[in-house]
Design a protein around this motif. Structure first.
Motif, PDB file in Angstrom:
ATOM      1  N   UNK A   9       0.915  -1.079  -0.102  1.00  0.00           N
ATOM      2  CA  UNK A   9       0.040   0.029  -0.109  1.00  0.00           C
ATOM      3  C   UNK A   9       1.064   1.303   0.003  1.00  0.00           C
ATOM      4  N   UNK A  89      -0.371   3.401  -9.732  1.00  0.00           N
ATOM      5  CA  UNK A  89      -1.659   2.191 -10.126  1.00  0.00           C
ATOM      6  C   UNK A  89      -1.392   1.205 -10.990  1.00  0.00           C
ATOM      7  N   UNK A 102      -8.495  -0.990 -12.169  1.00  0.00           N
ATOM      8  CA  UNK A 102      -7.227  -0.386 -11.491  1.00  0.00           C
ATOM      9  C   UNK A 102      -6.916  -1.198 -10.115  1.00  0.00           C
ATOM     10  N   UNK A 103      -5.751  -1.347  -9.680  1.00  0.00           N
ATOM     11  CA  UNK A 103      -5.553  -1.813  -8.357  1.00  0.00           C
ATOM     12  C   UNK A 103      -5.716  -0.450  -7.375  1.00  0.00           C
ATOM     13  N   UNK A 104      -5.432  -1.122  -6.203  1.00  0.00           N
ATOM     14  CA  UNK A 104      -5.910   0.120  -4.998  1.00  0.00           C
ATOM     15  C   UNK A 104      -4.677   1.099  -4.761  1.00  0.00           C
ATOM     16  N   UNK A 105      -3.481   0.814  -5.718  1.00  0.00           N
ATOM     17  CA  UNK A 105      -2.532   2.193  -5.640  1.00  0.00           C
ATOM     18  C   UNK A 105      -1.476   1.897  -4.334  1.00  0.00           C
TER      19      UNK A 105
ATOM     20  N   UNK B  37     -12.261   7.969  -7.017  1.00  0.00           N
ATOM     21  CA  UNK B  37     -10.930   7.447  -6.183  1.00  0.00           C
ATOM     22  C   UNK B  37     -11.208   7.839  -4.638  1.00  0.00           C
ATOM     23  N   UNK B  40      -7.354   4.162   0.148  1.00  0.00           N
ATOM     24  CA  UNK B  40      -7.504   2.682   0.411  1.00  0.00           C
ATOM     25  C   UNK B  40      -8.241   1.706  -0.693  1.00  0.00           C
ATOM     26  N   UNK B  41      -9.108   2.610  -1.733  1.00  0.00           N
ATOM     27  CA  UNK B  41      -9.812   1.653  -2.631  1.00  0.00           C
ATOM     28  C   UNK B  41      -9.080   1.945  -4.250  1.00  0.00           C
ATOM     29  N   UNK B  42      -8.340   2.998  -4.193  1.00  0.00           N
ATOM     30  CA  UNK B  42      -7.855   2.988  -5.570  1.00  0.00           C
ATOM     31  C   UNK B  42      -8.807   3.817  -6.435  1.00  0.00           C
ATOM     32  N   UNK B  43      -8.707   3.530  -7.608  1.00  0.00           N
ATOM     33  CA  UNK B  43      -9.824   3.789  -8.590  1.00  0.00           C
ATOM     34  C   UNK B  43     -10.732   2.904  -8.894  1.00  0.00           C
TER      35      UNK B  43
END
Lengths: 112, 112
Positions: A9, A89, A102-105, B37, B40-43
């Motif tokens: 994260x 991302x 997309x992933x969570x970043x 956005x 914790x959840x990204x896009x």
């Protein structure tokens, strides 16, 4: 449910070090895997992308490694610089359904 | 930057009111997306469009509707805003499948 799982994260790397961010996916119908970079207050911008018929792609200090059998791909940033500090991302595109997910970043901080 | 304009850039609205966000592009791209956005959840994909009047749901479409009557405009409507819809909303466009997606600057929406 998150179709693309991203880790870690957050990440702190010293200047000159290697930053590694990992992503995993389940759906084998994905056929395009881009990485996006986002600076605060800005929209994401494409950094580098790979297709599943290639195991590695390198552009400057940025490399994507792709493992089709494991359904994993990763971003490596060599010689990390403070200017690389941003949120990254991973994403996956499912052609035919035209969905880019997309992933969570990962928030990367490169310390001077 | 690709010609993508989101409006408004910032909005504060009250719970229960309808809200419409606009995405305007000058690139004549076929595909358009709305994401939210959140930390914790990204896009997360809300809705997407693969042509004029052709739209489909994304991962988090409940409470949102979209319309695309012209190639250049993609509207996102919150029929009755709730506090859980407080977020930063991004529009993206894509010319063809498996190519770079371009993002707008985002709209920060606060529902009080």
């Amino acid at each position: 449910q998150q179709q693309v799982k991203q880790s870690p994260q957050s990440l702190i790397v010293q200047k000159g070090g290697i930053s590694i961010i990992n992503c995993a996916y389940e759906n084998t119908a994905f056929d395009y895997f881009p990485w996006y970079q986002q600076f605060p207050g800005k929209g994401p911008a494409l950094l580098i992308a790979i297709r599943p018929d290639v195991s590695e792609k390198k552009e400057g200090r940025f490399t994507i490694s792709f493992n089709k059998s494991a359904k994993q791909f990763s971003l490596h940033i060599m010689d990390s610089q403070p200017g690389d500090s941003a949120t990254y991302f991973c994403a996956a595109f499912r052609g035919g359904f035209q969905k880019l997910v997309f992933g969570t970043g990962t928030r990367l901080l490169v310390s001077p | 930057d690709a010609g993508i304009t989101q409006s408004p850039r910032h909005k504060v609205t009250e719970t229960g009111t309808p809200v419409t966000l606009r995405c305007h592009q000058t690139e004549n791209h076929r595909y358009m997306y709305w994401y939210r956005q959140d930390p914790g959840h990204g896009l997360r994909l809300i809705h997407y469009s693969y042509g004029v009047k052709d739209t489909d749901k994304g991962e988090v479409s409940d409470g949102y509707s979209v319309s695309r009557s012209k190639t250049e405009d993609f509207l996102l409507t919150l029929e009755s805003a709730t506090s859980s819809q407080t977020s930063v909303y991004f529009c993206a466009t894509q010319d063809r499948a498996n190519t770079e997606a371009f993002f707008g600057q985002g709209t920060r929406l606060t529902v009080v």
